[in-house]
Design a protein around this motif. Structure first.
Motif, short mmCIF file in Angstrom:
data_model
loop_
_atom_site.label_atom_id
_atom_site.label_comp_id
_atom_site.label_asym_id
_atom_site.label_seq_id
_atom_site.Cartn_x
_atom_site.Cartn_y
_atom_site.Cartn_z
N GLY A 114 0.77 -1.24 0.00
CA GLY A 114 0.00 0.00 0.00
C GLY A 114 0.80 1.29 0.00
N ALA A 115 2.13 1.20 0.02
CA ALA A 115 2.96 2.41 -0.04
C ALA A 115 2.96 2.98 -1.46
CB ALA A 115 4.39 2.11 0.40
N THR A 116 3.26 4.26 -1.56
CA THR A 116 3.39 4.93 -2.85
C THR A 116 4.82 5.47 -2.97
OG1 THR A 116 1.08 5.60 -2.79
CG2 THR A 116 2.52 6.81 -4.29
N ARG A 117 5.43 5.19 -4.08
CA ARG A 117 6.78 5.71 -4.35
C ARG A 117 6.64 7.16 -4.78
NH1 ARG A 117 11.47 3.08 -6.86
NH2 ARG A 117 12.72 4.74 -7.76
N LEU A 118 7.41 8.06 -4.18
CA LEU A 118 7.33 9.47 -4.53
C LEU A 118 8.52 9.96 -5.35
CD1 LEU A 118 5.97 10.90 -1.15
CD2 LEU A 118 4.69 10.27 -3.20
N HIS A 119 9.75 9.60 -4.92
CA HIS A 119 10.93 10.12 -5.61
C HIS A 119 12.17 9.31 -5.26
CE1 HIS A 119 13.02 13.27 -7.83
NE2 HIS A 119 13.96 13.25 -6.90
N ARG A 120 13.03 9.16 -6.23
CA ARG A 120 14.34 8.52 -6.01
C ARG A 120 15.40 9.61 -6.07
NH1 ARG A 120 17.34 3.24 -8.36
NH2 ARG A 120 19.42 4.14 -8.58
N TYR A 121 16.25 9.65 -5.05
CA TYR A 121 17.37 10.58 -5.00
C TYR A 121 18.64 9.78 -5.24
CZ TYR A 121 14.08 13.88 -3.06
OH TYR A 121 13.01 14.72 -2.88
N GLU A 122 19.34 10.09 -6.31
CA GLU A 122 20.55 9.36 -6.68
C GLU A 122 21.68 9.67 -5.71
OE1 GLU A 122 20.61 7.02 -8.95
OE2 GLU A 122 18.53 7.44 -9.49
N PRO A 123 22.63 8.75 -5.56
CA PRO A 123 23.79 9.02 -4.73
C PRO A 123 24.54 10.25 -5.24
CG PRO A 123 23.68 6.69 -5.28
CD PRO A 123 22.64 7.38 -6.10
N ALA A 124 24.99 11.09 -4.30
CA ALA A 124 25.75 12.28 -4.63
C ALA A 124 26.91 12.39 -3.65
CB ALA A 124 24.85 13.52 -4.58
N PRO A 125 27.97 11.58 -3.88
CA PRO A 125 29.10 11.59 -2.95
C PRO A 125 29.69 12.99 -2.82
CG PRO A 125 29.26 9.77 -4.49
CD PRO A 125 28.13 10.64 -4.96
N PRO A 126 30.29 13.35 -1.72
CA PRO A 126 30.67 12.44 -0.64
C PRO A 126 29.59 12.27 0.44
CG PRO A 126 31.62 14.58 -0.22
CD PRO A 126 30.89 14.68 -1.53
N LEU A 127 28.61 13.17 0.53
CA LEU A 127 27.66 13.09 1.64
C LEU A 127 26.33 12.44 1.30
CD1 LEU A 127 28.28 16.59 3.26
CD2 LEU A 127 29.23 14.38 3.92
N GLY A 128 25.92 12.46 0.06
CA GLY A 128 24.61 11.91 -0.33
C GLY A 128 24.72 10.47 -0.77
N ALA A 129 24.18 9.56 0.03
CA ALA A 129 24.26 8.14 -0.29
C ALA A 129 23.13 7.68 -1.20
CB ALA A 129 24.25 7.31 1.00
N GLY A 130 22.13 8.51 -1.40
CA GLY A 130 20.96 8.14 -2.19
C GLY A 130 19.87 7.56 -1.31
N HIS A 131 18.62 7.84 -1.64
CA HIS A 131 17.48 7.30 -0.90
C HIS A 131 16.23 7.38 -1.76
CE1 HIS A 131 17.20 11.64 0.02
NE2 HIS A 131 15.90 11.43 0.18
N ILE A 132 15.15 6.74 -1.27
CA ILE A 132 13.87 6.77 -1.97
C ILE A 132 12.82 7.29 -1.00
CG2 ILE A 132 12.07 5.39 -3.09
CD1 ILE A 132 14.30 3.44 -3.97
#
Length: 145
Positions: A114-132
């Protein structure tokens, strides 16, 4: 001194949202009070009218270390973005493509519940590991991290 915390979620269907979040977190619905085999039995004995028996629900960590999550019925629907949200650690220790593949698999699993996917955030090294970013069945945002 550290304090125990409970996370409270306002919603329209406490029992339904409790089942969803138990699935997300690996929690279980809180047991009824001692002496009762079900919540229905307990609420009947307490004199709670049938139309009020879905006013609240809760899920708990079976291991006892995570916070209790309490769901309470409110009359209004969600209207704006959450200012506080849950990050579900679905890919601990993974990086790069392996991390994103694990997050995608969890997003698919939760969408089936029942969850809805909203957005994928791509990895952005060095601090952004990526998430959904996802939303539960009532639109409350949470992240697969």
């Amino acid at each position: 001194m550290a304090r125990d915390v409970q996370i409270t979620i306002d919603c329209a269907d406490p029992a339904g949202l409790a089942v969803f979040w138990a699935e997300v977190l690996g929690y279980r619905t809180q047991d009824p009070p001692a002496g009762f085999e079900s919540w229905e039995q307990a609420l009947e004995a307490m004199g709670v009218p049938p139309e009020r028996r879905n006013d609240a629900s809760a899920v708990v960590d079976p291991g006892g270390s995570g916070p209790r999550i309490f769901f309470q019925r409110v009359p209004e629907h969600k209207q704006v973005k959450n200012r506080v949200h849950v990050d579900v650690r679905a890919a601990p220790g993974l990086t790069g493509d392996a991390r994103m593949a694990a997050l995608e698999a969890e997003a698919e699993r939760l969408a089936a519940h029942g969850a809805t996917r909203l957005h994928r955030y791509e990895p952005a090294p060095p601090l952004g590991a990526g998430h959904i970013t996802m939303a539960d069945p009532e639109g409350n945002e949470f992240c697969l991290d």
